[in-house]
Design an enzyme around this catalytic site. Sequence first.
Site, PDB file in Angstrom:
ATOM      1  N   HIS A 137       0.892  -1.332   0.094  1.00 49.05           N
ATOM      2  CA  HIS A 137      -0.077  -0.005   0.131  1.00 49.05           C
ATOM      3  C   HIS A 137       0.870   1.218   0.149  1.00 49.05           C
ATOM      4  CE1 HIS A 137      -3.558  -2.384   0.758  1.00 49.05           C
ATOM      5  NE2 HIS A 137      -3.046  -2.972   1.793  1.00 49.05           N
ATOM      6  N   HIS A 151       5.755   6.935   6.483  1.00 47.36           N
ATOM      7  CA  HIS A 151       5.332   6.289   5.320  1.00 47.36           C
ATOM      8  C   HIS A 151       4.939   7.603   4.122  1.00 47.36           C
ATOM      9  CE1 HIS A 151       1.239   6.482   7.408  1.00 47.36           C
ATOM     10  NE2 HIS A 151       0.876   7.127   6.413  1.00 47.36           N
ATOM     11  N   THR A 189      -5.910   7.564   7.574  1.00 51.70           N
ATOM     12  CA  THR A 189      -6.495   7.789   6.180  1.00 51.70           C
ATOM     13  C   THR A 189      -6.486   6.383   5.414  1.00 51.70           C
ATOM     14  OG1 THR A 189      -4.119   8.171   5.220  1.00 51.70           O
ATOM     15  CG2 THR A 189      -5.483  10.121   6.301  1.00 51.70           C
TER      16      THR A 189
END
Length: 302
Positions: free
Chosen positions: A88, A115, A223
């Site tokens: 992801h 990230h 998110t």
Amino acid sequence: MMQILKLLAVLVYVLGMTWAADWCYKSQVSHNICKGPDEWKDIVPTCGSKNQSPVNIETKRVVINNLTPFSFQGYQHTFHSVITNNGHTVKVNVSDEAVISNAGLVGNYKAVEVHFHWGKNGGPGSEHTIDEEQYPMEMHIVHIKDKYNSVQEATKDPNGLAVLGFLYQESDTEDKKYGSIINALNIIKFPGNQTQLDSLSLAMLIPPLHNLTRYFRYKGSLTTPDCAEVVIWTVFENTIKLSKEQLKTFSSVWFKNGTALTETFRPVQPLNDRVIFYSGSHVASVSTALVISMLIITFYTV
């Protein structure tokens, strides 16, 4: 009979775990192999709640709060870490020596993870937008209250996480401090791949600490699923500059079905009745600067 029930329970659990992991971004939705952002609420109902992230920051509507500057402890400390392609995003584990406090936070929050969210080949890719402008990339430094040991544990606290969001802009020159991360992206091309990073510090990845006094603040969520609404969000006004080639390199990693991992952002969510606060006395955005320039040109033309 009891054994059969136990096996069924395990099967349901495993299927549930597989289903929960079956989310992706819009650019990866194909052949019904995963559910995109519009369907995340079907996987985890929280993703359809009222206080979701990211949001568009409308600068003319922010409330000036005069929030104090952050106290950054341990951000200059170098550490060795692993960078991972988890299917992801690319994620860097962080030493918990880095701690933030003040700036309206109650207590200390320790860093656990970095990230990134990016576009396609350096195109629009940030999660948060400012006056509807989407930037090429966004970095999240995830912190949890220092009394917790994991993000999962912290999500049980309504204010368990504090995430710092940094927006990127394209530059004519490379940022050599990002060299170890950029070089690692070609090594972690496939989901599940990881590699050791050269020694780095969080301070190397962000603007100078003394330039981080202007920021936006609101209460929101993670998110990605499970979209838990437990995050104190800070989005900094000062951006990070990377070259076009550096930004494009993030598009070289792959999603699990062999497609490029691009446009890894969740679309902005409704702000609803939430308020976005601003730490300073003057809000300067790209769009605001453009309006001022046009007014000056018009004045002198007339």
